[in-house]
Design a protein around this motif. Structure first.
Motif, mmCIF file in Angstrom:
data_model
loop_
_atom_site.group_PDB
_atom_site.id
_atom_site.type_symbol
_atom_site.label_atom_id
_atom_site.label_comp_id
_atom_site.label_asym_id
_atom_site.label_seq_id
_atom_site.Cartn_x
_atom_site.Cartn_y
_atom_site.Cartn_z
ATOM 1 N N ASP A 1 0.812 -1.343 -0.570
ATOM 2 C CA ASP A 1 -0.690 -0.276 0.017
ATOM 3 C C ASP A 1 0.597 1.488 -0.024
ATOM 4 O O ASP A 1 2.476 1.524 0.854
ATOM 5 N N ILE A 2 0.421 2.149 -1.071
ATOM 6 C CA ILE A 2 1.461 2.854 -0.879
ATOM 7 C C ILE A 2 0.215 4.955 -0.445
ATOM 8 O O ILE A 2 -0.926 4.863 -0.532
ATOM 9 N N ALA A 3 0.568 5.689 0.862
ATOM 10 C CA ALA A 3 -0.092 6.528 1.437
ATOM 11 C C ALA A 3 0.003 7.098 0.486
ATOM 12 O O ALA A 3 0.534 8.283 0.185
ATOM 13 N N LEU A 4 -1.047 7.926 0.739
ATOM 14 C CA LEU A 4 -1.355 9.246 -0.083
ATOM 15 C C LEU A 4 -2.180 9.975 0.731
ATOM 16 O O LEU A 4 -2.482 9.952 1.844
ATOM 17 N N ILE A 5 -1.834 12.003 0.122
ATOM 18 C CA ILE A 5 -3.037 12.158 1.124
ATOM 19 C C ILE A 5 -2.762 13.078 -0.328
ATOM 20 O O ILE A 5 -2.991 13.657 -1.000
ATOM 21 N N LYS A 6 -4.033 14.425 0.062
ATOM 22 C CA LYS A 6 -4.665 15.673 -0.641
ATOM 23 C C LYS A 6 -5.255 16.690 -0.422
ATOM 24 O O LYS A 6 -6.360 16.259 0.654
ATOM 25 N N VAL A 7 -5.290 17.811 -0.803
ATOM 26 C CA VAL A 7 -5.092 18.991 -0.369
ATOM 27 C C VAL A 7 -6.373 19.633 -1.785
ATOM 28 O O VAL A 7 -6.156 19.683 -2.438
ATOM 29 N N PRO A 8 -7.755 19.467 -1.360
ATOM 30 C CA PRO A 8 -8.396 19.734 -2.627
ATOM 31 C C PRO A 8 -8.419 21.102 -2.831
ATOM 32 O O PRO A 8 -8.468 21.854 -1.355
ATOM 33 N N ALA A 9 -8.552 21.539 -4.545
ATOM 34 C CA ALA A 9 -8.372 22.779 -5.162
ATOM 35 C C ALA A 9 -9.716 23.590 -3.687
ATOM 36 O O ALA A 9 -10.072 23.202 -4.229
ATOM 37 N N THR A 10 -9.332 25.005 -4.047
ATOM 38 C CA THR A 10 -10.126 25.556 -3.345
ATOM 39 C C THR A 10 -11.243 26.508 -4.461
ATOM 40 O O THR A 10 -12.319 26.558 -3.863
ATOM 41 N N ASP A 11 -11.167 26.440 -5.613
ATOM 42 C CA ASP A 11 -11.637 27.027 -6.699
ATOM 43 C C ASP A 11 -12.474 25.293 -7.182
ATOM 44 O O ASP A 11 -11.595 26.149 -9.094
ATOM 45 N N GLN A 12 -13.098 24.488 -6.978
ATOM 46 C CA GLN A 12 -13.174 23.721 -7.542
ATOM 47 C C GLN A 12 -13.885 23.447 -9.109
ATOM 48 O O GLN A 12 -13.904 22.804 -10.192
ATOM 49 N N ASN A 13 -14.671 24.797 -9.786
ATOM 50 C CA ASN A 13 -15.050 24.960 -10.766
ATOM 51 C C ASN A 13 -13.981 25.268 -12.155
ATOM 52 O O ASN A 13 -14.457 25.158 -13.255
ATOM 53 N N LYS A 14 -12.930 25.759 -11.754
ATOM 54 C CA LYS A 14 -11.823 26.031 -12.473
ATOM 55 C C LYS A 14 -10.991 24.748 -12.016
ATOM 56 O O LYS A 14 -8.973 25.154 -12.482
ATOM 57 N N ARG A 15 -10.785 24.024 -11.716
ATOM 58 C CA ARG A 15 -10.327 22.796 -11.196
ATOM 59 C C ARG A 15 -9.271 21.761 -12.578
ATOM 60 O O ARG A 15 -9.950 22.116 -13.416
ATOM 61 N N LEU A 16 -8.020 22.581 -12.196
ATOM 62 C CA LEU A 16 -6.856 21.277 -13.434
ATOM 63 C C LEU A 16 -6.624 19.645 -13.444
ATOM 64 O O LEU A 16 -6.501 19.625 -14.408
ATOM 65 N N GLY A 17 -7.404 19.522 -12.511
ATOM 66 C CA GLY A 17 -6.860 18.364 -12.503
ATOM 67 C C GLY A 17 -5.514 18.171 -10.610
ATOM 68 O O GLY A 17 -6.005 19.194 -9.861
ATOM 69 N N SER A 18 -5.504 17.193 -10.518
ATOM 70 C CA SER A 18 -4.616 17.216 -9.686
ATOM 71 C C SER A 18 -2.985 17.342 -10.057
ATOM 72 O O SER A 18 -2.548 16.789 -11.240
ATOM 73 N N LEU A 19 -2.386 17.954 -8.895
ATOM 74 C CA LEU A 19 -0.584 18.246 -8.649
ATOM 75 C C LEU A 19 -0.633 17.517 -8.229
ATOM 76 O O LEU A 19 -0.005 17.383 -6.873
ATOM 77 N N VAL A 20 0.859 16.794 -8.598
ATOM 78 C CA VAL A 20 1.296 15.218 -7.109
ATOM 79 C C VAL A 20 2.990 15.973 -7.490
ATOM 80 O O VAL A 20 3.180 16.622 -8.304
ATOM 81 N N PHE A 21 2.966 15.638 -6.114
ATOM 82 C CA PHE A 21 4.075 16.303 -5.784
ATOM 83 C C PHE A 21 5.551 15.576 -4.595
ATOM 84 O O PHE A 21 4.754 14.313 -4.235
ATOM 85 N N ASN A 22 6.622 15.447 -4.887
ATOM 86 C CA ASN A 22 7.524 14.710 -4.500
ATOM 87 C C ASN A 22 8.413 15.507 -3.935
ATOM 88 O O ASN A 22 9.045 16.472 -4.329
ATOM 89 N N PHE A 23 8.576 15.652 -2.779
ATOM 90 C CA PHE A 23 9.598 16.602 -1.911
ATOM 91 C C PHE A 23 11.106 16.209 -1.742
ATOM 92 O O PHE A 23 11.682 16.819 -1.684
ATOM 93 N N GLY A 24 11.709 15.344 -1.487
ATOM 94 C CA GLY A 24 13.032 15.239 -2.453
ATOM 95 C C GLY A 24 13.205 13.586 -0.743
ATOM 96 O O GLY A 24 12.413 13.602 -1.081
ATOM 97 N N GLY A 25 14.288 14.187 -1.034
ATOM 98 C CA GLY A 25 14.961 13.017 -0.175
ATOM 99 C C GLY A 25 16.739 12.004 -0.768
ATOM 100 O O GLY A 25 17.472 12.457 -0.638
ATOM 101 N N PRO A 26 16.036 10.867 -1.765
ATOM 102 C CA PRO A 26 15.697 9.632 -1.307
ATOM 103 C C PRO A 26 14.713 10.186 0.022
ATOM 104 O O PRO A 26 15.771 9.362 0.660
ATOM 105 N N GLY A 27 13.692 9.208 0.261
ATOM 106 C CA GLY A 27 13.482 9.113 1.711
ATOM 107 C C GLY A 27 12.539 10.031 2.324
ATOM 108 O O GLY A 27 11.875 9.616 3.346
ATOM 109 N N GLY A 28 11.827 11.333 2.003
ATOM 110 C CA GLY A 28 11.070 12.288 2.705
ATOM 111 C C GLY A 28 9.772 11.843 2.878
ATOM 112 O O GLY A 28 9.285 11.294 1.263
ATOM 113 N N SER A 29 8.808 11.978 3.108
ATOM 114 C CA SER A 29 7.332 12.144 3.298
ATOM 115 C C SER A 29 6.567 12.546 2.619
ATOM 116 O O SER A 29 6.436 13.671 3.379
#
Length: 500
Positions: free
Chosen positions: A79-107
């Motif tokens: 299982d890969i653990a996920l987190i989502k912070v929803p867009a504040t303007d859902q009417n103009k939503r472009l989709g999801s923007l996936v982040f990796n903040f570095g490491g390797p090994g950062g949560s």
């Protein structure tokens, strides 16, 4: 275990060998997209080990099941653990923007929760999404011994540069690698960047996007580059900030990072003495005082409650603060206090780097890093190479010089693969690379190299200090990146931003 200068991005200021997994087909079918059961986040952690007071109740967490071994897609799953912070303007939503903040090994789960406020402009149009990569924290995180053993490993001294210190480091590397195999042997062969890139493609499908919009920082730039190589036709708007050059050897990486941290340290000292500096009146005095502090700690660690501030931990604390110019004032105060016999602040900085909580438990920050690093290369340096590397690094900087990650990988219990070293995004959409001239962990020289390797990338240069440019607060960098991610405007060739 010798201190390794990991390429982590700080989003806030503050032994039988196993075979590597086989490479699956490029742009292969991911199968039917999974439905993610998003729910409340219950185990978010702050750098100080405390759970945050949940104010934004829209933040959601979930899991994504992926193959342990992509060569056996119907075999064991993790299982890969996920987190989502929803867009504040859902009417103009472009989709999801996936982040990796570095490491390797950062949560990514913990870091996105901390960084979300700094990403508010992007959140207007995107659901911000991140994850703990395989082998990290909640995603079958690699463990190597208990808390007491980790305390011992991370506190090892690096000075003075004697044969005894080197032998102790070598013995610690072997013991650490054996504990990793004992505690996490099943996951170790499968934590490589190519497999994580395939996990991201499963994530892309699960959130319902035809293309992956992606923001990678530090090690996340290599992950993004590998994704673009594996799935060029599925590359959406992609930003790679604080880039790695995946082709460098351990020796080249160690010397470049040592040089970068030494330059950042000298810049810190110059900045400190411009005003009231607790370390010294001028650069020469301040530098000599820090040298004397390190020598004293090597001879006799400083008591901090029931713990010891060793020379190794003190040097790690200094390195941790050099990742962000915002942390320089705190570093000056911490060094000044240590010179007066008070080591709490310097120990706090070291703990933030090693992932140690006030309760004495550790995140997988220091254990996931070598696991991913060592499986991402076939390089296993011999003793002569390690000694040559360390001798050259110590000449560049006695404080930060070491043998680098090559020492651990030379005794790692799992074979590595060079797949993640070769990147070429030919056929992808435009990619934006952002490199900082004063970046200690991912030196600027790597930015144009990764840009050229990708073939489809444009480089933006930031003239300032610190590891990572977008979260530095520089308005020019933010304008270039936001214009691209929100409006699709690619920066012109030669784009640059001055430090303000």
């Amino acid at each position: 275990m010798r201190r390794v200068l990991a390429a982590v991005t700080l989003a806030t200021t503050a032994a039988a060998c196993m075979s590597a997994p086989a490479k699956p087909a490029v742009d292969g079918d991911v199968g039917a997209a999974q439905q993610i059961a998003w729910g409340p986040c219950t185990d978010i952690k702050r750098p100080n080990g405390q759970k945050p007071a949940r104010q934004d109740t829209s933040v959601r967490c979930g899991k994504l099941a992926v193959p342990l071994d992509y060569a056996k897609p119907d075999g064991d799953k993790i299982d890969i653990a996920l987190i989502k912070v929803p867009a504040t303007d859902q009417n103009k939503r472009l989709g999801s923007l996936v982040f990796n903040f570095g490491g390797p090994g950062g949560s990514g789960v913990d870091t996105l929760d901390q960084a979300a406020k700094s990403l508010s402009s992007l959140r207007t149009r995107y659901d911000l999404v991140s994850f703990d990569p395989r082998g990290v924290e909640r995603s079958s995180g690699v463990r190597c011994g208990d808390a007491a053993e980790m305390d011992r490993f991370v506190s090892l001294d690096t000075l003075p540069d004697t044969e005894q210190i080197r032998e102790e480091g070598d013995a610690a590397n072997k013991e650490f690698a054996e504990l990793c195999e004992k505690d996490s042997g099943k996951i170790l062969p499968y934590v490589g960047t190519v497999s994580t890139a395939r996990d991201m493609d499963r994530l892309r499908a699960a959130v319902g996007d035809a293309k992956l919009n992606y923001f990678g920082m530090s090690y996340g730039t290599q992950l993004g580059a590998v994704y673009a190589t594996e799935f060029p036709k599925r590359v959406g708007r992609t930003v790679l900030d604080a880039p790695l050059d995946p082709t460098v050897t351990f020796e080249q990486r160690t010397l470049a990072q040592t040089r970068g941290f030494q330059q950042a340290y000298e810049s810190f000292l110059k900045d400190c003495v411009k005003d009231t500096c607790e370390v010294g009146q001028d650069v020469a005095t301040a530098s000599a005082n820090v040298d004397r502090l390190m020598s004293r700690l090597a001879a006799k660690p400083l008591k901090v409650g029931d713990r010891d501030l060793t020379q190794g931990l003190a040097a790690t604390g200094v390195a941790a603060a050099l990742y962000s110019q915002f942390a320089w004032p705190f570093l000056g105060n911490a060094l000044g206090a240590a010179l007066k016999g008070q080591g709490q602040a310097l120990l706090y900085l070291a703990d933030s780097y090693t992932g140690r909580s006030p309760e004495g438990t550790y995140s997988t920050q220091m254990t996931s890093f070598p696991a991913i690093t060592c499986v991402d290369t076939s390089e296993r340096p011999d003793e002569a190479t390690l000694r040559r590397t360390e001798d050259a690094a110590v000449k560049l900087s006695p404080l930060f010089g070491s043998e680098g990650a090559g020492g651990l990988c030379s005794v790692w219990p799992v074979k590595g693969s060079d797949e993640a070293k070769h990147v070429d995004a030919t056929g992808s959409g435009p990619i934006v690379v952002v490199g900082g001239k004063g970046d200690p962990a991912t030196p600027y020289e790597w930015a144009p190299k990764l840009t050229a390797q990708l073939k489809t990338a444009t480089l933006v240069t930031y003239e300032g200090e610190g590891h990572g440019s977008y979260l530095s607060g520089n308005k020019c960098v933010k304008r270039f990146v936001d214009s691209y991610l929100l409006a699709g405007k690619v920066p012109e060739k030669g784009a640059s931003c001055k430090a303000v």
